[in-house]
Structure formats: structure tokens, C-alpha cells
Design a protein around this motif. Structure first.
Motif, PDB file in Angstrom:
ATOM      1  N   LEU A 114      18.040 -41.221  50.007  1.00 39.07           N
ATOM      2  CA  LEU A 114      19.240 -41.856  50.576  1.00 39.07           C
ATOM      3  C   LEU A 114      20.510 -41.086  50.225  1.00 39.07           C
ATOM      4  O   LEU A 114      21.307 -40.740  51.099  1.00 39.07           O
ATOM      5  CB  LEU A 114      19.344 -43.296  50.071  1.00 39.07           C
ATOM      6  CG  LEU A 114      20.603 -44.061  50.494  1.00 39.07           C
ATOM      7  CD1 LEU A 114      20.607 -44.292  52.001  1.00 39.07           C
ATOM      8  CD2 LEU A 114      20.704 -45.396  49.763  1.00 39.07           C
ATOM      9  N   ILE A 147      22.479 -38.924  52.956  1.00 42.64           N
ATOM     10  CA  ILE A 147      23.826 -39.285  53.418  1.00 42.64           C
ATOM     11  C   ILE A 147      24.791 -38.111  53.224  1.00 42.64           C
ATOM     12  O   ILE A 147      25.582 -37.776  54.109  1.00 42.64           O
ATOM     13  CB  ILE A 147      24.341 -40.528  52.658  1.00 42.64           C
ATOM     14  CG1 ILE A 147      23.566 -41.775  53.095  1.00 42.64           C
ATOM     15  CG2 ILE A 147      25.841 -40.726  52.900  1.00 42.64           C
ATOM     16  CD1 ILE A 147      23.923 -43.017  52.297  1.00 42.64           C
ATOM     17  N   VAL A 173      25.540 -43.099  44.884  1.00 43.03           N
ATOM     18  CA  VAL A 173      25.929 -43.071  46.302  1.00 43.03           C
ATOM     19  C   VAL A 173      27.440 -42.904  46.431  1.00 43.03           C
ATOM     20  O   VAL A 173      27.931 -42.032  47.169  1.00 43.03           O
ATOM     21  CB  VAL A 173      25.490 -44.371  47.020  1.00 43.03           C
ATOM     22  CG1 VAL A 173      26.007 -44.379  48.464  1.00 43.03           C
ATOM     23  CG2 VAL A 173      23.974 -44.512  47.004  1.00 43.03           C
ATOM     24  N   VAL A 188      29.339 -39.552  47.886  1.00 39.47           N
ATOM     25  CA  VAL A 188      30.146 -39.658  49.102  1.00 39.47           C
ATOM     26  C   VAL A 188      31.535 -39.076  48.866  1.00 39.47           C
ATOM     27  O   VAL A 188      32.045 -38.278  49.661  1.00 39.47           O
ATOM     28  CB  VAL A 188      30.245 -41.122  49.579  1.00 39.47           C
ATOM     29  CG1 VAL A 188      31.328 -41.274  50.636  1.00 39.47           C
ATOM     30  CG2 VAL A 188      28.907 -41.588  50.135  1.00 39.47           C
ATOM     31  N   LEU A 211      16.934 -39.419  54.975  1.00 37.49           N
ATOM     32  CA  LEU A 211      17.477 -40.761  55.176  1.00 37.49           C
ATOM     33  C   LEU A 211      16.524 -41.618  56.001  1.00 37.49           C
ATOM     34  O   LEU A 211      16.284 -42.796  55.674  1.00 37.49           O
ATOM     35  CB  LEU A 211      18.840 -40.675  55.861  1.00 37.49           C
ATOM     36  CG  LEU A 211      19.574 -41.997  56.108  1.00 37.49           C
ATOM     37  CD1 LEU A 211      19.797 -42.739  54.789  1.00 37.49           C
ATOM     38  CD2 LEU A 211      20.910 -41.749  56.804  1.00 37.49           C
TER      39      LEU A 211
END
Length: 324
Positions: free
Chosen positions: A87, A91, A232, A236, A311
Motif C-alpha cells: 500500500l 501509493i 502512509v 505521502v 496497490l
């Protein structure tokens, strides 16, 4: 009313995760420049260990309950590693394809593959003993010390950070006050990430229970995802800033810390029993780790297509969990 309160916790958690990641990435990047250490090394150590704090807290807490919930502790680590590699990197690559530092391919990925293999072998008898946990914990100490030593020994500092030459020079010449500011940003950022993840998981779990979602599904998905939210959020923000080394260092480093530090410390306190954890989950974690290697070797980069595959694979895995 309960749903409104829990929704408030979810919103607060998201806000804290965003700002915590922003402060952590800023403080870590500037600290790397001041100390002459590559941002990759900071991502592999300081940032990775800090964003693995939720996994450690959840795993230790679950294993200290009466009776111990070793399957939740281990499931949290396995699920978080799948989340980090599939994930998180998926991303990040979709947002902004990034190059892979040669050190990741030559050192970190082999270490992660070995740590994954050792962890799986330890679980073949259904539990992780205290001595096995101590062995893993010793491994993370050696890994951290060697990483920092290699970072300081390196002749070239690989700067992958969005700053002008004047700003970089000012950072390198900064005094103790600016150094303390960076350390404070890192500390506050980590605290915000840990508390934000805790509130988001708690609020989301309560909402799911009120809506009738089974507790087992919540543990396998929301808890593992929630404790990976610091990674995460950090990735990002780092991807948006173009700090590719922090992206890869944080994701891969967090997986290494999860296996060595989280499992090691938790099992050292009390033996960990696999319980209802299935070999399928271990196979998925191992498979994603192995698959990532050729992805990274291709042009020493992670493309949008490869990010999409990672993903998509994660989403399929999560959906299949609901049909067990």
C-alpha cells in the motif's frame, strides 16, 4: 451520538497524522543535512523506528493481556509489513515514481528478506520463544548501529531534498539552537503520529463494531492499516516533497524494525503464540517482499505501473480477508 464522537476521533487522527508527518519529514531531512548523514540513513533508522512505534505499542499491549493475544500482536506486524510494502510504496509510486538508492538493493532488501525468512521459520512451531525474541532484538541493535556508522563513514552525502544551495549551506552551518529545533520537530511529529494513529484506529474500530463488522476482520484490516498510517502519512508528504530516499527508507526500514524490534521486544517480554494467524498471511508477506526486489531492480526505480500492481494486490488481499 457515539458515531459522532468516534467520527470526531477519526477526523482528529487524520489531522494529527498529516501534521505529524509534515513535522517528522521536515525535522528528519534537516537533521540529516546538519549531521552529514544521508536522508536515506535517517529514513532507515530515526523515521522508520518512530513510525513503527504504533506497531510496538499495539503488539506489546495485545501480548500482555490476560489471556495473551499473540495472534493479534503477530497479525499486526504481518499485516503492517504487507501494508508498508504494497500500500505505502504503491501509493508513493503512483503519486511520484522514484529511483531506488543502490544501498537499498545491496543491503536493506537482502536484510529484509533474511529477517522475513527467519521470522517465518520461527513461526513454524506456532510461537516465538523468548530467546528467539531476544535474538531478533539483538539484530535490530546491530542493524541500527551499523546503519548510522555506515552513514557517517560515507564520503558523499546523498541529498535528495527540495532546498536551494543557500538553504543547504545555512542548515549545515546552523548552531545548537537549530539542531534542537529539528530534534523537537521530530519528537513532536512522532508523538502526533502515534496519538493520531491511536485515535483513528479507536474511532474507526468503534464505528465498525457499531455497524456490525466482525471483530476479527477489524483486527486483520483496520488495526494493521491503522498502525501503518504513520508510514502512509510520512511517505505521502515525503513523496510530495520529492524526497525519494525518505520514502523508500521509511517503508523498508519500518518493515525491518517491525520484524526485529516489534516482534523481538514483544516476544522478549512474553512468548508470542501464533494462534489464529494463518500461513496464508505469512505467504502473502513473504511474496510481496520477494516481488518488490525485481521491481526495484528494474531501472533501479519504482514506476507507476509497478506501484499500481502493488496497490491492486493489497486491495485484493484485503477483500479476500472478508471472505475467510
Amino acid at each position: 451520538m457515539e458515531i459522532l464522537i468516534n467520527s470526531g476521533w477519526v477526523i482528529l487522527g487524520l489531522v494529527l497524522l498529516y501534521y505529524g508527518a509534515e513535522w517528522l519529514v521536515k525535522g528528519s531531512g534537516e537533521l540529516a543535512l546538519r549531521m552529514g548523514i544521508s536522508p536515506l540513513i535517517v529514513g532507515l533508522t530515526v523515521v522508520a523506528f518512530g513510525t513503527s512505534a504504533p506497531e510496538l505499542l499495539v503488539s506489546v499491549s495485545a501480548n500482555m493481556k490476560d489471556p495473551p493475544q499473540g495472534d493479534i500482536a503477530l497479525g499486526n506486524v504481518v499485516g503492517s509489513n504487507i501494508c508498508n510494502l504494497a500500500l505505502v510504496l504503491g501509493i508513493a509510486a503512483l503519486m511520484r515514481p522514484f529511483s531506488i538508492h543502490k544501498q537499498v538493493l545491496q543491503r536493506e532488501m537482502p536484510i529484509l528478506l533474511i529477517a522475513t525468512g527467519v521470522f517465518v521459520v520461527m513461526l513454524l512451531d506456532g510461537h516465538v520463544a523468548r530467546w528467539e525474541g531476544a535474538l531478533l532484538a539483538l539484530g535490530v541493535v546491530l542493524y541500527t548501529v551499523s546503519s548510522i556508522w555506515r552513514g557517517k563513514k560515507g564520503e558523499e552525502v546523498d541529498i535528495d531534498i527540495d532546498l536551494s544551495e543557500e538553504e543547504i549551506a545555512a542548515l549545515k552551518s546552523g548552531g545548537k539552537i537549530l539542531l534542537l529545533k529539528d530534534l523537537a520537530l521530530i519528537a513532536v511529529g512522532l508523538a502526533a503520529l502515534v496519538f493520531g494513529a491511536n485515535r483513528l484506529v479507536a474511532g474507526g474500530s468503534n464505528i465498525a463494531l457499531e455497524l456490525g463488522v466482525p471483530a476479527a476482520v477489524i483486527a486483520l484490516t483496520l488495526v494493521a492499516f491503522g498502525t501503518s498510517l504513520p508510514e502512509v502519512a510520512t511517505v505521502v508528504v515525503a513523496a510530495l516533497k520529492g524526497e525519494g530516499d525518505l520514502v523508500v527508507g521509511n517503508a523498508v526500514g519500518s518493515c525491518i524494525f517491525n520484524l526485529l524490534a516489534v516482534v523481538g521486544i514483544t516476544a522478549s517480554i512474553a512468548p508470542l503464540a501464533a494462534g489464529s494467524l494463518e500461513m496464508t498471511d505469512l505467504a502473502v508477506m513473504t511474496g510481496v517482499t520477494v516481488l518488490l526486489f525485481p521491481f526495484m531492480l528494474t531501472r533501479r526505480a519504482l514506476s507507476r505501473l509497478e506501484g499500481g500492481i502493488l496497490l491492486g494486490g493489497y486491495l485484493v488481499y484485503v477483500v479476500l480477508l472478508f471472505f475467510r
